[in-house]
Scaffold this active site. Structure first.
Site, PDB file in Angstrom:
ATOM      1  N   ASP A  63      -4.927   6.043   0.870  1.00  0.00           N
ATOM      2  CA  ASP A  63      -5.247   5.830   2.275  1.00  0.00           C
ATOM      3  C   ASP A  63      -4.031   5.857   3.180  1.00  0.00           C
ATOM      4  OD1 ASP A  63      -7.901   5.456   1.691  1.00  0.00           O
ATOM      5  OD2 ASP A  63      -7.598   3.339   1.240  1.00  0.00           O
ATOM      6  N   ASP A  96      -8.562  -5.545   4.295  1.00  0.00           N
ATOM      7  CA  ASP A  96      -9.598  -4.515   4.144  1.00  0.00           C
ATOM      8  C   ASP A  96     -10.825  -4.793   5.014  1.00  0.00           C
ATOM      9  OD1 ASP A  96      -8.012  -3.136   2.423  1.00  0.00           O
ATOM     10  OD2 ASP A  96      -9.095  -3.664   0.602  1.00  0.00           O
TER      11      ASP A  96
HETATM   12  C1  UD1 Z   1      -4.450  -3.391  -2.769  1.00  0.00           C
HETATM   13  C2  UD1 Z   1      -5.812  -2.811  -2.477  1.00  0.00           C
HETATM   14  C3  UD1 Z   1      -6.013  -2.602  -0.984  1.00  0.00           C
HETATM   15  C4  UD1 Z   1      -5.732  -3.891  -0.226  1.00  0.00           C
HETATM   16  C5  UD1 Z   1      -4.358  -4.448  -0.622  1.00  0.00           C
HETATM   17  C6  UD1 Z   1      -4.068  -5.795   0.019  1.00  0.00           C
HETATM   18  C7  UD1 Z   1      -6.268  -1.490  -4.427  1.00  0.00           C
HETATM   19  C8  UD1 Z   1      -6.458  -0.137  -5.009  1.00  0.00           C
HETATM   20  N1  UD1 Z   1      -5.945  -1.546  -3.151  1.00  0.00           N
HETATM   21  O1  UD1 Z   1      -3.483  -2.420  -2.383  1.00  0.00           O
HETATM   22  O2  UD1 Z   1      -7.379  -2.199  -0.770  1.00  0.00           O
HETATM   23  O3  UD1 Z   1      -5.745  -3.618   1.154  1.00  0.00           O
HETATM   24  O4  UD1 Z   1      -4.277  -4.603  -2.045  1.00  0.00           O
HETATM   25  O5  UD1 Z   1      -5.075  -6.696  -0.288  1.00  0.00           O
HETATM   26  O6  UD1 Z   1      -6.451  -2.500  -5.083  1.00  0.00           O
HETATM   27  N2  UD1 Z   1       4.546  -3.562  -0.857  1.00  0.00           N
HETATM   28  C9  UD1 Z   1       5.905  -3.337  -0.899  1.00  0.00           C
HETATM   29  N3  UD1 Z   1       6.474  -3.040  -2.109  1.00  0.00           N
HETATM   30  C10 UD1 Z   1       5.754  -2.970  -3.271  1.00  0.00           C
HETATM   31  C11 UD1 Z   1       4.367  -3.213  -3.202  1.00  0.00           C
HETATM   32  C12 UD1 Z   1       3.794  -3.512  -1.981  1.00  0.00           C
HETATM   33  O7  UD1 Z   1       6.596  -3.394   0.117  1.00  0.00           O
HETATM   34  O8  UD1 Z   1       6.337  -2.705  -4.333  1.00  0.00           O
HETATM   35  C13 UD1 Z   1       3.919  -3.899   0.439  1.00  0.00           C
HETATM   36  C14 UD1 Z   1       2.911  -2.864   0.889  1.00  0.00           C
HETATM   37  O9  UD1 Z   1       3.535  -1.782   1.560  1.00  0.00           O
HETATM   38  C15 UD1 Z   1       2.034  -3.670   1.810  1.00  0.00           C
HETATM   39  C16 UD1 Z   1       2.020  -5.045   1.135  1.00  0.00           C
HETATM   40  O10 UD1 Z   1       3.153  -5.073   0.289  1.00  0.00           O
HETATM   41  O11 UD1 Z   1       2.609  -3.777   3.087  1.00  0.00           O
HETATM   42  C17 UD1 Z   1       0.771  -5.337   0.332  1.00  0.00           C
HETATM   43  O12 UD1 Z   1       0.558  -4.329  -0.615  1.00  0.00           O
HETATM   44  P1  UD1 Z   1      -0.203  -4.598  -1.989  1.00  0.00           P
HETATM   45  O13 UD1 Z   1      -0.712  -5.992  -2.022  1.00  0.00           O
HETATM   46  O14 UD1 Z   1       0.680  -4.138  -3.093  1.00  0.00           O
HETATM   47  O15 UD1 Z   1      -1.447  -3.636  -1.856  1.00  0.00           O
HETATM   48  P2  UD1 Z   1      -1.971  -2.552  -2.868  1.00  0.00           P
HETATM   49  O16 UD1 Z   1      -1.939  -3.079  -4.254  1.00  0.00           O
HETATM   50  O17 UD1 Z   1      -1.304  -1.250  -2.584  1.00  0.00           O
END
Ligand code: UD1
Length: 418
Positions: free
Chosen positions: A117, A305
């Site tokens: 997305d 979400d």
């Molecule tokens: C998952 C969900 C998504 C939901 C999100 C938050 C799935 C497939 N998707 O996404 O629908 O909106 O959780 O509830 O399960 N970040 C970093 N570095 C990292 C990892 C994350 O900076 O290594 C940041 C991301 O850019 C974002 C935030 O942390 O701003 C949260 O991301 P994260 O909780 O990891 O979301 P997803 O697992 O990608």
């Protein structure tokens, strides 16, 4: 073939709807099946586009995957490939969930950087540094993340932010690492608890499931299991907001209401009548909603979400709401589409102020991600005239039988070729 949804506003949604298993759980559970040789069975799986995509990813690694309605069976051979650098992986974000299991089982994992997305930059730094603390080396190489470790070992890891994806990859690597891993500031989303429960049933030793500290004692090997996927709280929340926005009455089954606590509390503040049961809830609204402020935060905060649904209800509320996005920086792209529908919104950094209007006015709008697409459909349900929501393949990635279920609740909506 490109398709759109044609939605006519004005219907009051009424009836009963059941949610299936969560998209954000099933895909991770499928990836976790890589951890054990043999056949893992998942029940209550949603029939959405991302499931066959994950099937392709697992098949590319050597598994046999059978999709049989709500049941998915994954047979993992003793030896699997650690190389997930192919087209299917790039197509959706959740494919990165194979990184933890592959690093633990193969010694070297190569996973193409995911697409998915358009909601923000979504780096993998916390996934990488977690695996590095467990003894792996990682790098981004030719558009893939590569992690290498002869044998992972336990470690003390503290996440900067409770990232869902990083928590999952660290967890699925730590269950096969040598020694104990303590993961602090872990994400607490119900989908993580679901993953912990399945891993425990596979023989993993995990303490603290559902809390922000996970203690994982690595095992030599895990065994396959059978597991029911937790209900989709985001789909359930979408029905709750649809009921409130259309001044309808909808009973939603297949979901623990505590997984949606804050979202339902906010609806009560907006004036809805909410009743909760063991495995479901009912939302009834018989007046124009009141304005309510929202802040998206990791669980148990208000889910990012459901932010489009919060904006949707605010757009027709009495008064001004302020919605603050704290998780993904680009999620306000959705606001441009809402403005086309006549919503009165002004964005300031990660806040958006929305002055509610009596009604929205229909037009053509475009989905930019799964939840934004669903949010636009909800807006179409309360707009005057006929709204066309384009690029519905986004919605199909996360909402099983969305049109059919909306029609069963009385909505005037159809899927048409674009
Ligand atoms: C998952 C969900 C998504 C939901 C999100 C938050 C799935 C497939 N998707 O996404 O629908 O909106 O959780 O509830 O399960 N970040 C970093 N570095 C990292 C990892 C994350 O900076 O290594 C940041 C991301 O850019 C974002 C935030 O942390 O701003 C949260 O991301 P994260 O909780 O990891 O979301 P997803 O697992 O990608």
């Amino acid at each position: 073939m490109k398709e759109r949804f044609r939605v006519s506003g004005g219907a009051r949604l009424q009836g009963v709807v059941k949610v299936d298993g969560a998209k954000n759980s099933v895909l991770k559970l499928m990836a976790a099946a890589l951890l054990a040789e043999g056949t893992t069975t998942l029940n209550n799986c949603p029939e959405i586009l991302d499931v066959p995509l994950m099937q392709k990813v697992l098949e590319g690694l050597g598994c046999e995957v059978q999709l049989d309605g709500p049941t998915v069976r994954i047979t993992t051979p003793k030896k699997i490939s650690g190389n997930a650098d192919f087209e299917a992986v790039r197509q959706f974000r959740a494919s990165v969930a194979v990184l933890g299991p592959l690093t633990a089982r193969c010694g070297k994992a190569t996973v193409a950087l995911p697409g998915g997305d358009a909601i923000g930059s979504r780096p993998l730094d916390m996934h990488q540094s977690g695996l590095e603390k467990m003894g792996a080396t990682t790098r981004i190489h030719h558009g893939a993340v590569v992690a290498e470790a002869e044998q992972l070992h336990g470690a003390k890891i503290k996440l900067d932010f409770p990232s869902v994806g990083a928590t999952e990859n660290i967890l699925t690597a730590a269950v096969l690492a040598e020694g104990t891993t303590i993961l602090d500031n872990a994400a607490r989303e119900p989908e993580i608890t679901d993953l912990c429960e399945m891993l425990i049933a596979m023989g993993a030793k995990i303490e603290g499931a559902g809390t922000s500290t996970l203690v994982i004692e690595g095992q030599k090997e895990l065994h396959p299991t059978e597991h029911n996927v937790v209900g989709d709280r985001i789909v359930a929340g979408t029905w709750a907001y649809a009921a409130a926005m259309t001044r309808g009455e909808v009973t939603v089954g297949g979901i623990a209401p505590r997984h949606l606590h804050l979202a339902l509390e906010k609806l009560k503040l907006a004036g809805a009548d909410v009743e909760t049961y063991d495995n479901g809830f009912r939302v009834r609204m018989d007046k124009r909603p009141e304005a309510v402020d929202y802040q998206t935060l990791p669980f148990p905060g208000f889910p990012t979400d459901l932010q489009p649904m919060a904006i949707g209800i605010a757009a027709i509320a009495q008064g001004t709401s302020v919605i603050t996005e704290n998780v993904f920086e680009s999620r306000f792209r959705f606001v441009d589409e809402m403005q086309r529908l006549g919503a009165d919104c002004s964005i300031d950094g990660h806040h958006v102020a929305i002055r509610g209007k009596e009604t929205l006015s229909s037009t053509d709008v475009w989905s930019s991600d799964i939840r934004a697409g669903a949010g636009l459909v909800l807006a179409g349900l309360v707009a005057e005239g006929e709204t066309n929501v384009h690029d519905v393949y986004h919605i199909d990635r996360g909402y099983p039988q969305f049109v059919e279920k909306l029609r069963s609740l009385g909505a005037d909506i159809e899927r048409v070729a674009d």
